[in-house]
Design a protein around this motif. Structure first.
Motif, PDB file in Angstrom:
ATOM      1  N   MET A  68       5.505   0.312  12.264  1.00 14.59           N
ATOM      2  CA  MET A  68       5.058  -0.321  11.018  1.00 14.59           C
ATOM      3  C   MET A  68       6.241  -0.897  10.261  1.00 14.59           C
ATOM      4  SD  MET A  68       2.307   2.571   9.766  1.00 14.59           S
ATOM      5  CE  MET A  68       1.908   1.710   8.242  1.00 14.59           C
ATOM      6  N   LYS A  69       6.049  -2.076   9.722  1.00 13.47           N
ATOM      7  CA  LYS A  69       7.108  -2.710   8.954  1.00 13.47           C
ATOM      8  C   LYS A  69       7.241  -2.051   7.585  1.00 13.47           C
ATOM      9  CE  LYS A  69       6.744  -7.216  11.194  1.00 13.47           C
ATOM     10  NZ  LYS A  69       6.434  -8.660  11.012  1.00 13.47           N
ATOM     11  N   GLY A  70       8.473  -2.017   7.073  1.00 15.12           N
ATOM     12  CA  GLY A  70       8.743  -1.396   5.783  1.00 15.12           C
ATOM     13  C   GLY A  70       8.999  -2.423   4.704  1.00 15.12           C
ATOM     14  N   ILE A  71       8.565  -2.101   3.488  1.00 14.33           N
ATOM     15  CA  ILE A  71       8.761  -2.970   2.335  1.00 14.33           C
ATOM     16  C   ILE A  71       9.342  -2.145   1.197  1.00 14.33           C
ATOM     17  CG2 ILE A  71       7.639  -4.436   0.609  1.00 14.33           C
ATOM     18  CD1 ILE A  71       5.398  -4.915   2.660  1.00 14.33           C
ATOM     19  N   ILE A  72      10.445  -2.592   0.628  1.00  9.60           N
ATOM     20  CA  ILE A  72      10.984  -1.978  -0.585  1.00  9.60           C
ATOM     21  C   ILE A  72      10.429  -2.757  -1.769  1.00  9.60           C
ATOM     22  CG2 ILE A  72      13.048  -1.496  -1.943  1.00  9.60           C
ATOM     23  CD1 ILE A  72      14.598  -1.199   0.655  1.00  9.60           C
ATOM     24  N   SER A  73       9.717  -2.069  -2.639  1.00 10.70           N
ATOM     25  CA  SER A  73       9.108  -2.710  -3.808  1.00 10.70           C
ATOM     26  C   SER A  73       9.771  -2.174  -5.065  1.00 10.70           C
ATOM     27  CB  SER A  73       7.601  -2.419  -3.843  1.00 10.70           C
ATOM     28  OG  SER A  73       6.988  -3.054  -4.941  1.00 10.70           O
ATOM     29  N   ILE A  74      10.479  -3.067  -5.767  1.00 10.65           N
ATOM     30  CA  ILE A  74      11.254  -2.686  -6.948  1.00 10.65           C
ATOM     31  C   ILE A  74      10.555  -3.250  -8.177  1.00 10.65           C
ATOM     32  CG2 ILE A  74      13.538  -2.645  -8.000  1.00 10.65           C
ATOM     33  CD1 ILE A  74      14.674  -3.548  -5.293  1.00 10.65           C
ATOM     34  N   GLN A  75       9.842  -2.385  -8.898  1.00 11.78           N
ATOM     35  CA  GLN A  75       9.034  -2.848 -10.016  1.00 11.78           C
ATOM     36  C   GLN A  75       8.867  -1.722 -11.035  1.00 11.78           C
ATOM     37  OE1 GLN A  75       5.668  -5.415  -9.188  1.00 11.78           O
ATOM     38  NE2 GLN A  75       5.814  -4.998  -6.994  1.00 11.78           N
ATOM     39  N   SER A  76       8.175  -2.059 -12.104  1.00  6.14           N
ATOM     40  CA  SER A  76       7.792  -1.041 -13.079  1.00  6.14           C
ATOM     41  C   SER A  76       6.751  -0.108 -12.455  1.00  6.14           C
ATOM     42  CB  SER A  76       7.210  -1.709 -14.331  1.00  6.14           C
ATOM     43  OG  SER A  76       6.066  -2.475 -13.983  1.00  6.14           O
ATOM     44  N   HIS A  77       6.506   1.004 -13.127  1.00 12.03           N
ATOM     45  CA  HIS A  77       5.500   1.962 -12.643  1.00 12.03           C
ATOM     46  C   HIS A  77       4.804   2.576 -13.845  1.00 12.03           C
ATOM     47  CE1 HIS A  77       3.586   5.201 -10.392  1.00 12.03           C
ATOM     48  NE2 HIS A  77       4.099   6.062 -11.253  1.00 12.03           N
ATOM     49  N   VAL A  78       3.478   2.675 -13.753  1.00 16.58           N
ATOM     50  CA  VAL A  78       2.722   3.377 -14.786  1.00 16.58           C
ATOM     51  C   VAL A  78       2.033   4.581 -14.151  1.00 16.58           C
ATOM     52  CG1 VAL A  78       2.384   1.406 -16.299  1.00 16.58           C
ATOM     53  CG2 VAL A  78       0.711   1.836 -14.487  1.00 16.58           C
ATOM     54  N   VAL A  79       2.016   5.681 -14.879  1.00 17.17           N
ATOM     55  CA  VAL A  79       1.379   6.901 -14.391  1.00 17.17           C
ATOM     56  C   VAL A  79      -0.130   6.705 -14.321  1.00 17.17           C
ATOM     57  CG1 VAL A  79       0.980   9.347 -14.887  1.00 17.17           C
ATOM     58  CG2 VAL A  79       3.233   8.335 -15.308  1.00 17.17           C
ATOM     59  N   TYR A  80      -0.686   6.055 -15.355  1.00 17.99           N
ATOM     60  CA  TYR A  80      -2.126   5.817 -15.435  1.00 17.99           C
ATOM     61  C   TYR A  80      -2.394   4.318 -15.346  1.00 17.99           C
ATOM     62  CZ  TYR A  80      -6.872   5.597 -17.302  1.00 17.99           C
ATOM     63  OH  TYR A  80      -8.217   5.350 -17.467  1.00 17.99           O
ATOM     64  N   GLY A  81      -3.295   3.932 -14.458  1.00 20.66           N
ATOM     65  CA  GLY A  81      -3.687   2.540 -14.372  1.00 20.66           C
ATOM     66  C   GLY A  81      -2.932   1.760 -13.318  1.00 20.66           C
ATOM     67  N   SER A  82      -2.971   0.445 -13.441  1.00 23.92           N
ATOM     68  CA  SER A  82      -2.417  -0.453 -12.420  1.00 23.92           C
ATOM     69  C   SER A  82      -1.536  -1.513 -13.049  1.00 23.92           C
ATOM     70  CB  SER A  82      -3.548  -1.138 -11.646  1.00 23.92           C
ATOM     71  OG  SER A  82      -4.327  -0.206 -10.935  1.00 23.92           O
ATOM     72  N   ALA A  83      -0.253  -1.399 -12.797  1.00 23.54           N
ATOM     73  CA  ALA A  83       0.715  -2.421 -13.195  1.00 23.54           C
ATOM     74  C   ALA A  83       1.980  -2.173 -12.389  1.00 23.54           C
ATOM     75  CB  ALA A  83       1.020  -2.358 -14.691  1.00 23.54           C
ATOM     76  N   GLY A  84       2.694  -3.232 -12.057  1.00 24.63           N
ATOM     77  CA  GLY A  84       3.915  -3.071 -11.286  1.00 24.63           C
ATOM     78  C   GLY A  84       3.648  -2.406  -9.950  1.00 24.63           C
ATOM     79  N   ASN A  85       4.466  -1.414  -9.613  1.00 24.23           N
ATOM     80  CA  ASN A  85       4.271  -0.712  -8.344  1.00 24.23           C
ATOM     81  C   ASN A  85       2.914  -0.024  -8.266  1.00 24.23           C
ATOM     82  OD1 ASN A  85       6.461  -1.235  -6.657  1.00 24.23           O
ATOM     83  ND2 ASN A  85       7.768   0.259  -7.687  1.00 24.23           N
ATOM     84  N   SER A  86       2.351   0.348  -9.411  1.00 23.53           N
ATOM     85  CA  SER A  86       1.037   0.990  -9.398  1.00 23.53           C
ATOM     86  C   SER A  86      -0.063   0.009  -9.017  1.00 23.53           C
ATOM     87  CB  SER A  86       0.729   1.598 -10.781  1.00 23.53           C
ATOM     88  OG  SER A  86       1.721   2.531 -11.136  1.00 23.53           O
ATOM     89  N   SER A  87       0.241  -1.283  -9.087  1.00 19.00           N
ATOM     90  CA  SER A  87      -0.703  -2.309  -8.657  1.00 19.00           C
ATOM     91  C   SER A  87      -0.379  -2.825  -7.263  1.00 19.00           C
ATOM     92  CB  SER A  87      -0.702  -3.486  -9.638  1.00 19.00           C
ATOM     93  OG  SER A  87      -1.644  -4.457  -9.293  1.00 19.00           O
ATOM     94  N   ALA A  88       0.874  -2.677  -6.831  1.00 14.65           N
ATOM     95  CA  ALA A  88       1.328  -3.306  -5.588  1.00 14.65           C
ATOM     96  C   ALA A  88       1.379  -2.378  -4.380  1.00 14.65           C
ATOM     97  CB  ALA A  88       2.719  -3.904  -5.809  1.00 14.65           C
ATOM     98  N   VAL A  89       1.713  -1.113  -4.589  1.00 18.18           N
ATOM     99  CA  VAL A  89       1.991  -0.230  -3.457  1.00 18.18           C
ATOM    100  C   VAL A  89       0.751   0.036  -2.609  1.00 18.18           C
ATOM    101  CG1 VAL A  89       2.711   2.092  -2.784  1.00 18.18           C
ATOM    102  CG2 VAL A  89       4.013   0.840  -4.509  1.00 18.18           C
ATOM    103  N   PHE A  90      -0.351   0.454  -3.236  1.00 16.79           N
ATOM    104  CA  PHE A  90      -1.538   0.792  -2.453  1.00 16.79           C
ATOM    105  C   PHE A  90      -2.082  -0.398  -1.658  1.00 16.79           C
ATOM    106  CE2 PHE A  90      -6.188   1.009  -2.078  1.00 16.79           C
ATOM    107  CZ  PHE A  90      -6.280   2.049  -1.166  1.00 16.79           C
ATOM    108  N   PRO A  91      -2.204  -1.610  -2.242  1.00 13.52           N
ATOM    109  CA  PRO A  91      -2.675  -2.737  -1.435  1.00 13.52           C
ATOM    110  C   PRO A  91      -1.804  -2.999  -0.210  1.00 13.52           C
ATOM    111  CG  PRO A  91      -2.824  -3.279  -3.744  1.00 13.52           C
ATOM    112  CD  PRO A  91      -2.088  -1.964  -3.668  1.00 13.52           C
ATOM    113  N   LEU A  92      -0.491  -2.879  -0.348  1.00 16.46           N
ATOM    114  CA  LEU A  92       0.391  -3.076   0.797  1.00 16.46           C
ATOM    115  C   LEU A  92       0.193  -1.979   1.837  1.00 16.46           C
ATOM    116  CD1 LEU A  92       3.635  -4.245  -1.026  1.00 16.46           C
ATOM    117  CD2 LEU A  92       2.281  -5.592   0.594  1.00 16.46           C
ATOM    118  N   GLN A  93      -0.006  -0.751   1.390  1.00 18.81           N
ATOM    119  CA  GLN A  93      -0.294   0.338   2.326  1.00 18.81           C
ATOM    120  C   GLN A  93      -1.615   0.100   3.033  1.00 18.81           C
ATOM    121  OE1 GLN A  93       0.012   3.549  -0.521  1.00 18.81           O
ATOM    122  NE2 GLN A  93       2.044   4.154   0.208  1.00 18.81           N
ATOM    123  N   ARG A  94      -2.612  -0.367   2.276  1.00 20.23           N
ATOM    124  CA  ARG A  94      -3.936  -0.618   2.865  1.00 20.23           C
ATOM    125  C   ARG A  94      -3.883  -1.744   3.890  1.00 20.23           C
ATOM    126  NH1 ARG A  94      -7.838  -0.574   5.115  1.00 20.23           N
ATOM    127  NH2 ARG A  94      -9.992  -0.106   4.518  1.00 20.23           N
TER     128      ARG A  94
END
Length: 285
Positions: A1-27
């Motif tokens: 599997m190819k790897g991606i480093i995602s450098i962004q903001s993160h929110v504990v609750y909700g979707s923004a930055g890495n919280s919006s980007a990481v799961f779609p890329l994993q999926r």
């Protein structure tokens, strides 16, 4: 599997930055290694405010060194950067990109130059804006600006489709090989319009502009992630563009149907891979 480093903001609750980007890329089937530039309790549009803080720029450098120590950088096929909270962070991102490229010459750098938008104006410091415009965007293989950010990069006013095409043409002479403009707000009031520009051609996609009482946050982060994933899957840029648009619309439709404010990415996860609705790209040039 190819790897991606995602450098962004993160929110504990909700979707923004890495919280919006990481799961779609994993999926989509990628290993994602998130590096957070800030960690907040929630995104900054909540009227109650938020808690949390920015990370020191040295954190990015320390994590880069740790990944290098275990030979992980050579397994990285893309670096995706989003919100950066300080000029020091922009310099560390560029160091990381250069080291990844040294370890894996096939790796690409996708820069989502988060600066602001027409309504909010610039939401980062002048130093960060300058670093994005003068250093990170020219160094990127792919940039994913909105209309406001494209204007900042090219120093061109955009008020119609021809202006947007001309700005994209100029952007392609400033370093990037691919430009995806993720929202052209001046072109239409009832359609969400994006443009893709490459040396092979210019394309536009339109989709319905859904009505929300409060506009969801993290949509741009989602688009950038989906497009990055499509490129790493080996799709031609225009196909990755169309998929990013269609999958993003599916998430927004699920969010709207659920009466939610935060993006319902998990609920719409199958549509990240197989969107139910299709909006074709129109070739402009």
């Amino acid at each position: 599997m190819k790897g991606i480093i995602s450098i962004q903001s993160h929110v504990v609750y909700g979707s923004a930055g890495n919280s919006s980007a990481v799961f779609p890329l994993q999926r989509l089937g990628f290993n994602v290694w998130p590096i957070h530039t800030v960690q907040f309790s929630n995104h900054t549009q909540y009227p109650q405010g938020w808690t949390g803080d920015k990370f020191d720029p040295s954190t990015i450098g320390e994590l880069r060194q740790g990944l290098s120590n275990i030979d992980a950088l050579e397994k990285c096929h893309a670096v995706l950067s989003g919100y950066l909270g300080s000029s020091g962070q922009t310099h560390e991102v560029l160091k990381l990109v250069n080291e990844v490229r040294s370890a894996n010459p096939e790796a690409i750098y996708v820069c989502d130059p988060v600066m602001g938008d027409a309504e909010k104006g610039c939401v980062v410091s002048e130093e960060v804006t300058g670093d994005l415009v003068n250093h990170l965007m020219p160094a990127a293989d792919v940039i994913v600006p909105n209309q406001f950010e494209l204007s900042c990069f090219t120093q061109m006013k955009i008020s119609c489709l021809d202006d947007a095409i001309a700005a994209c043409q100029k952007a392609l002479t400033q370093g990037p090989k691919v430009v995806l403009v993720k929202h052209l707000h001046s072109i239409s009031s009832d359609q969400f319009i994006m443009i893709l520009a490459t040396k092979e051609g210019f394309y536009m996609v339109e989709r319905p502009l859904l009505s929300f009482e409060r506009q969801p946050v993290g949509v741009g982060d989602l688009i950038s992630a989906l497009f990055t994933g499509g490129l790493l899957k080996g799709l031609p840029a225009v196909e990755a563009f169309v998929h990013a648009n269609n999958a993003c619309f599916a998430v927004l439709k699920e969010t709207s149907d659920s009466g939610e404010w935060e993006l319902q990415t998990v609920a719409a996860q199958q549509s990240l891979v197989e969107p139910k609705e299709y909006f074709a790209a129109l070739r402009l040039a």
